[in-house]
Motif scaffolding. Structure first.
Motif, mmCIF file in Angstrom:
data_model
loop_
_atom_site.group_PDB
_atom_site.id
_atom_site.type_symbol
_atom_site.label_atom_id
_atom_site.label_comp_id
_atom_site.label_asym_id
_atom_site.label_seq_id
_atom_site.Cartn_x
_atom_site.Cartn_y
_atom_site.Cartn_z
ATOM 1 N N MET A 1 -5.061 10.777 25.505
ATOM 2 C CA MET A 1 -5.713 9.660 25.571
ATOM 3 C C MET A 1 -6.746 9.494 26.590
ATOM 4 O O MET A 1 -7.923 8.805 26.127
ATOM 5 C CB MET A 1 -4.758 8.491 26.365
ATOM 6 N N CYS B 1 -4.542 6.082 21.316
ATOM 7 C CA CYS B 1 -5.689 6.880 21.278
ATOM 8 C C CYS B 1 -6.714 6.056 20.132
ATOM 9 O O CYS B 1 -8.159 6.086 20.093
ATOM 10 C CB CYS B 1 -5.485 8.500 20.886
ATOM 11 N N ALA C 1 -9.724 10.685 24.264
ATOM 12 C CA ALA C 1 -10.369 9.728 23.499
ATOM 13 C C ALA C 1 -10.995 8.664 24.372
ATOM 14 O O ALA C 1 -11.754 8.239 23.638
ATOM 15 C CB ALA C 1 -8.980 9.256 23.044
#
Length: 440
Positions: A325, A296, A328
């Motif tokens: 993730m 991330c 992000a």
């Protein structure tokens, strides 16, 4: 005698019951104001004062916000709006006397005091300068921010003075505002600030130097940042990235093997600003690593520099097994451009995780392209309430005037968070005050 005692007891219970009910409803600010207004009309000033005293005792952000809404709600009766105004003035009075008020309310009241200074005219600027000299650190903090917003060159000397303020947050805000004004005259003072005893201030100064030193004084700034790599590596590396001086490439490459992971990420991020393939190669490896947190951080490190390399890495990351993730990656795509970016974000709207959908909506708003406006309008009318709120913000970011009618309808939503988000969005987009349906 017994009958008299019983009557007294019953009377006391009734009185306490009536006041108890009134106090219970003061948790709803509007209801408290309405009860106070009824007492005012009935001439019962004692009850009015008692209710308003209870209301003011409920210090907090929600109370101040609600008073503001009532003041601007033109559907409310004049007496109600006058009472709301009087209570807000009492809040301010308590604030200026230094009475016990929670920190959030204190900040809001300070912002209210300085908020009128946004208009760029000499009177507002002069008043802002006065606030910069206030004895209250929260007011000085707001003034430091506003001087950057006003972008008046005459504000530079006042901001330079605030670099020596006793409150560390004021020093940070003053440094950031000097960057907004591109005040290269402040470079020497910012260099001094890199030795500040508060680490947050020294870090901010290093980053601001990088953002400010591209022209005059570039060599001086470069030497300062390189010297500070051993003390505050992440901030100094970030500053070098913003400075965009290719002399830093070899120095930053050496730190890709730094013992601290965050320092390695900072070095790689700075290298992407210098268009170094080494930075992208490192961040791509990190995005495919085993640790979710590291993946991330690597994705977010690609957020600020527009490049085909960053787009390629982030689009691939949108398929990561981790929802965090994917969130992000979607967030990092906000400043990237191109058809592949929009396609990846549109695909992300079908994600099972709401936080990913929200991130995709916000990043689509940042694209500011006509082809996504209809989609953003569509999401104002579908999905979970949190996603609708994200779509509202996305339409504001995209300056989508076509969404105004839908937002006006959302003022009557059954969900308070949607009502509030729509109300704020409409005010930002149109500059007008809108009425909102308050619960009775």
């Amino acid at each position: 005698m017994e009958l008299v005692k019983y009557l007294i007891i019953i009377g006391t219970i009734l009185v306490l019951g009536i006041y108890g009910v009134d106090f219970y409803y003061t948790n709803n600010v509007l209801t408290a104001l309405k009860n106070a207004a009824r007492a005012e009309i009935a001439g019962n000033h004692e009850k009015r004062d008692l209710l308003l005293k209870k209301l003011r005792a409920s210090y907090g952000k929600n109370c101040v916000d609600f008073l503001l809404k009532v003041i601007h709600d033109k559907k409310q009766k004049t007496i109600l709006r006058q009472l709301a105004q009087s209570q807000l003035e009492l809040f301010k009075s308590e604030y200026h006397k230094g009475r016990t008020i929670d920190r959030t309310t204190r900040t809001i009241l300070a912002a209210l005091e300085v908020n009128v200074l946004i208009d760029e005219n000499s009177l507002d600027f002069a008043k802002c300068v006065d606030y910069a000299k206030s004895n209250d650190c929260v007011v000085r903090l707001a003034a430091a921010r506003r001087l950057g917003v006003l972008k008046k060159k005459d504000g530079i000397r006042h901001l330079e003075a605030l670099l020596e303020d006793s409150y560390w947050k004021v020093r940070v805000e003053a440094a950031n505002s000097l960057v907004e004004l591109q005040a290269t005259s402040a470079i020497d003072k910012l260099i001094e600030l890199t030795d500040d005893s508060v680490v947050e201030v020294s870090r901010a100064a290093l980053i601001c130097l990088g953002r400010l030193g591209k022209g005059k004084g570039k060599d001086k700034v470069y030497k300062t940042l390189v010297k500070k790599l051993d003390e505050e590596f992440s901030a100094a590396a970030t500053g070098l990235g913003y400075l965009q001086d290719n002399r830093a490439v070899d120095e930053l490459k050496k730190h890709l093997s730094h013992q601290n992971h965050d320092s390695r990420i900072a070095a790689a991020r700075a290298l992407t600003f210098l268009d170094s393939p080494a930075g992208y190669k490192f961040l791509k490896q990190e995005c495919n690593g085993a640790e979710e947190a590291y993946r991330c951080k690597a994705a977010l490190a690609l957020a600020d520099k527009q490049s085909n390399e960053a787009v390629s890495i982030l689009v691939e990351a949108m398929s990561d097994v981790s929802a965090t993730m994917r969130q992000a990656a979607a967030t990092a795509l906000a400043k990237q451009r191109g058809s592949s970016v929009i396609s990846a974000l549109k695909a992300g709207l079908t994600d099972k995780e709401s936080k990913v959908v929200q991130a995709c909506l916000l990043s689509l708003g940042h694209q500011k392209e006509t082809r996504v406006l209809a989609l953003l309008e569509e999401y104002l009318q579908r999905g979970r309430s949190e996603e609708i709120c994200a779509a509202i913000e996305a339409n504001v970011i995209a300056d989508n005037e076509g969404a105004v009618k839908i937002l006006e309808r959302l003022l009557k939503s059954d969900y308070k968070n949607i009502q509030t988000a729509s109300w704020r969005a409409l005010k930002r987009m149109t500059g007008r005050e809108y009425d909102i349906d308050f619960d009775d």
